[in-house]
Scaffold this motif. Structure first.
Motif, PDB file in Angstrom:
ATOM      1  N   ASP A  16      -3.182  11.849  -6.067  1.00 10.85           N
ATOM      2  CA  ASP A  16      -2.291  11.209  -4.971  1.00 10.85           C
ATOM      3  C   ASP A  16      -2.380   9.830  -5.219  1.00 10.85           C
ATOM      4  OD1 ASP A  16      -0.341  11.114  -2.629  1.00 10.85           O
ATOM      5  OD2 ASP A  16      -2.334  10.575  -1.657  1.00 10.85           O
ATOM      6  N   LYS A  17      -1.058   8.883  -4.750  1.00  7.78           N
ATOM      7  CA  LYS A  17      -1.221   7.462  -4.864  1.00  7.78           C
ATOM      8  C   LYS A  17      -1.752   7.085  -3.414  1.00  7.78           C
ATOM      9  CE  LYS A  17       2.348   4.656  -5.027  1.00  7.78           C
ATOM     10  NZ  LYS A  17       2.234   3.668  -4.195  1.00  7.78           N
ATOM     11  N   ASP A  18      -0.569   7.117  -2.615  1.00  4.05           N
ATOM     12  CA  ASP A  18      -0.987   6.479  -1.277  1.00  4.05           C
ATOM     13  C   ASP A  18      -2.091   7.015  -0.431  1.00  4.05           C
ATOM     14  OD1 ASP A  18       0.703   4.304  -1.813  1.00  4.05           O
ATOM     15  OD2 ASP A  18       2.738   5.950  -1.711  1.00  4.05           O
ATOM     16  N   GLY A  19      -3.199   6.384   0.058  1.00  2.00           N
ATOM     17  CA  GLY A  19      -4.067   6.969   0.778  1.00  2.00           C
ATOM     18  C   GLY A  19      -5.366   7.761  -0.095  1.00  2.00           C
ATOM     19  N   THR A  20      -5.051   7.770  -1.288  1.00  4.35           N
ATOM     20  CA  THR A  20      -6.043   8.377  -1.982  1.00  4.35           C
ATOM     21  C   THR A  20      -6.552   7.405  -3.266  1.00  4.35           C
ATOM     22  OG1 THR A  20      -5.053  10.616  -1.925  1.00  4.35           O
ATOM     23  CG2 THR A  20      -6.570  10.476  -3.825  1.00  4.35           C
ATOM     24  N   LEU A  21      -5.574   6.982  -4.154  1.00  6.70           N
ATOM     25  CA  LEU A  21      -5.901   5.915  -4.989  1.00  6.70           C
ATOM     26  C   LEU A  21      -5.810   4.366  -4.432  1.00  6.70           C
ATOM     27  CD1 LEU A  21      -6.607   5.343  -8.251  1.00  6.70           C
ATOM     28  CD2 LEU A  21      -4.019   5.145  -8.241  1.00  6.70           C
ATOM     29  N   LEU A  22      -4.916   4.208  -3.867  1.00  9.53           N
ATOM     30  CA  LEU A  22      -4.516   3.178  -3.020  1.00  9.53           C
ATOM     31  C   LEU A  22      -4.672   2.947  -1.608  1.00  9.53           C
ATOM     32  CD1 LEU A  22      -1.343   1.938  -5.156  1.00  9.53           C
ATOM     33  CD2 LEU A  22      -3.960   1.670  -5.619  1.00  9.53           C
ATOM     34  N   GLU A  23      -4.858   1.983  -1.147  1.00  9.33           N
ATOM     35  CA  GLU A  23      -4.826   1.831   0.370  1.00  9.33           C
ATOM     36  C   GLU A  23      -3.334   2.248   0.845  1.00  9.33           C
ATOM     37  OE1 GLU A  23      -5.896  -2.078   1.379  1.00  9.33           O
ATOM     38  OE2 GLU A  23      -7.766  -1.877   0.706  1.00  9.33           O
ATOM     39  N   ASP A  24      -3.419   2.898   1.881  1.00  9.85           N
ATOM     40  CA  ASP A  24      -2.140   3.445   2.456  1.00  9.85           C
ATOM     41  C   ASP A  24      -1.222   2.236   3.061  1.00  9.85           C
ATOM     42  OD1 ASP A  24       0.093   5.065   3.107  1.00  9.85           O
ATOM     43  OD2 ASP A  24      -1.002   6.211   4.504  1.00  9.85           O
ATOM     44  N   GLU A  25      -0.306   1.756   2.357  1.00 15.06           N
ATOM     45  CA  GLU A  25       0.685   0.729   2.929  1.00 15.06           C
ATOM     46  C   GLU A  25       2.163   1.328   2.806  1.00 15.06           C
ATOM     47  OE1 GLU A  25       1.851  -3.835   2.743  1.00 15.06           O
ATOM     48  OE2 GLU A  25       0.171  -3.031   1.633  1.00 15.06           O
ATOM     49  N   PRO A  26       2.592   2.014   3.918  1.00 12.20           N
ATOM     50  CA  PRO A  26       3.836   2.779   3.946  1.00 12.20           C
ATOM     51  C   PRO A  26       4.870   2.008   3.028  1.00 12.20           C
ATOM     52  CG  PRO A  26       2.696   3.379   5.931  1.00 12.20           C
ATOM     53  CD  PRO A  26       2.257   2.033   5.148  1.00 12.20           C
ATOM     54  N   TYR A  27       5.562   2.521   2.353  1.00 13.55           N
ATOM     55  CA  TYR A  27       6.593   2.144   1.585  1.00 13.55           C
ATOM     56  C   TYR A  27       6.550   0.671   0.717  1.00 13.55           C
ATOM     57  CZ  TYR A  27       8.881   5.456   4.804  1.00 13.55           C
ATOM     58  OH  TYR A  27       9.381   6.533   5.529  1.00 13.55           O
ATOM     59  N   ASN A  28       5.640   0.534   0.423  1.00 13.50           N
ATOM     60  CA  ASN A  28       5.180  -0.577  -0.478  1.00 13.50           C
ATOM     61  C   ASN A  28       5.663  -0.496  -1.849  1.00 13.50           C
ATOM     62  OD1 ASN A  28       3.963  -3.244  -0.962  1.00 13.50           O
ATOM     63  ND2 ASN A  28       2.409  -2.359  -2.146  1.00 13.50           N
ATOM     64  N   GLN A  32       1.766  -6.994  -5.973  1.00 12.17           N
ATOM     65  CA  GLN A  32       0.784  -7.955  -5.653  1.00 12.17           C
ATOM     66  C   GLN A  32       0.132  -7.300  -4.310  1.00 12.17           C
ATOM     67  OE1 GLN A  32      -0.105 -10.281  -7.530  1.00 12.17           O
ATOM     68  NE2 GLN A  32       1.624  -9.630  -8.982  1.00 12.17           N
ATOM     69  N   ARG A  33       0.715  -6.300  -3.522  1.00  9.68           N
ATOM     70  CA  ARG A  33       0.087  -5.787  -2.308  1.00  9.68           C
ATOM     71  C   ARG A  33      -0.857  -4.491  -2.565  1.00  9.68           C
ATOM     72  NH1 ARG A  33       4.838  -6.142   1.318  1.00  9.68           N
ATOM     73  NH2 ARG A  33       3.897  -4.349   2.642  1.00  9.68           N
ATOM     74  N   MET A  34      -0.725  -3.897  -3.826  1.00 13.80           N
ATOM     75  CA  MET A  34      -1.541  -2.783  -4.441  1.00 13.80           C
ATOM     76  C   MET A  34      -3.001  -3.068  -4.370  1.00 13.80           C
ATOM     77  SD  MET A  34       1.445  -1.526  -6.998  1.00 13.80           S
ATOM     78  CE  MET A  34       0.559  -0.321  -7.685  1.00 13.80           C
ATOM     79  N   ARG A  35      -3.587  -2.168  -3.508  1.00 13.51           N
ATOM     80  CA  ARG A  35      -5.204  -2.331  -3.356  1.00 13.51           C
ATOM     81  C   ARG A  35      -5.701  -0.972  -3.722  1.00 13.51           C
ATOM     82  NH1 ARG A  35      -3.427  -6.984  -3.867  1.00 13.51           N
ATOM     83  NH2 ARG A  35      -3.805  -8.714  -2.618  1.00 13.51           N
ATOM     84  N   PHE A  36      -6.826  -1.031  -4.324  1.00  8.90           N
ATOM     85  CA  PHE A  36      -7.622   0.260  -4.662  1.00  8.90           C
ATOM     86  C   PHE A  36      -8.078   0.582  -2.988  1.00  8.90           C
ATOM     87  CE2 PHE A  36      -8.552  -0.609  -9.277  1.00  8.90           C
ATOM     88  CZ  PHE A  36      -7.850   0.541  -9.751  1.00  8.90           C
TER      89      PHE A  36
END
Length: 208
Positions: A16-28, A32-36
């Motif tokens: 899963d991407k948001d909240g699992t692989l990446l920090e959960d930033e809704p609708y991003n 440049q704002r994608m963070r592990f």
């Protein structure tokens, strides 16, 4: 080192991407704002040396809700490939579900079989990548992820990072195991495959 004979033909780890692989930033959808997320970089480094296919499975209802256009996900996917490569890993596939039954955008405001907890994205990935789902794993941060993986026939790991708040438990929503972050999940998967070679799971199930 693990080989195809111990992981099963074309086994995959679905992430899963948001909240699992990446920090959960809704609708991003700004690359440049994608963070592990915590432990994700280390997890990909572990997987880099193993024969699992690595595939992202992600609901992206922002399309259906008019938060962004589906074309915006192209830049997100490109950034994901770069992030995997920075860890020495290969991203083998990315699958989005842009639908939501309560959406407002024509063509996407609908029920579907791909939105998790449905298994449609995993089944499509299995067809397109010749994946043995019964030798594969899914890691996610909510029980909808777990249900999708279980329905598809995968083993599943739920991250205990506080993102699941509803806890609507049924048999199909029980994970194979729990982990605090993606790194620990990766170590559990690799340890299991090394010692069990794809046989019956000895990972304990327990309530969260």
């Amino acid at each position: 080192m693990l080989t195809r004979s111990t992981t099963g033909q074309n086994a995959a780890v679905f992430i899963d991407k948001d909240g699992t692989l990446l920090e959960d930033e809704p609708y991003n959808v700004d690359p440049q704002r994608m963070r592990f997320a915590r432990g994700a970089r280390e997890a990909l480094s572990e997987f880099a040396c193993c024969p699992f296919k690595l595939i992202i499975i992600s609901n992206q209802s922002g399309v259906a809700h008019g938060r962004f256009e589906i074309g915006a996900l192209d830049a997100v996917e490109a950034r994901l490939h770069d992030m995997f490569a920075s860890c020495g890993a290969t991203l083998d596939g990315v699958y989005w579900c842009p639908h939501h039954p309560d959406g407002s955008v024509a063509g996407y405001a609908q029920a579907c079989d791909c939105r998790k907890p449905g298994a449609g994205m995993l089944l499509r990935a299995a067809r397109e990548h010749d994946i043995n789902l019964h030798s594969s794993w899914l890691v996610g941060d909510i029980l909808d992820d777990v249900e999708a993986g279980n329905v598809a026939g995968c083993r599943t790991i739920l991250l205990e990072n506080g993102h699941e708040t509803v806890w609507r438990r049924t048999r199909v929503r029980m994970p194979t195991a729990y982990a605090p972050d993606l790194h620990r999940a990766a170590l559990m998967i690799l340890q299991y495959q090394e010692h069990c070679g794809g046989g019956d799971s000895d990972l304990s199930r327990r309530p969260a």
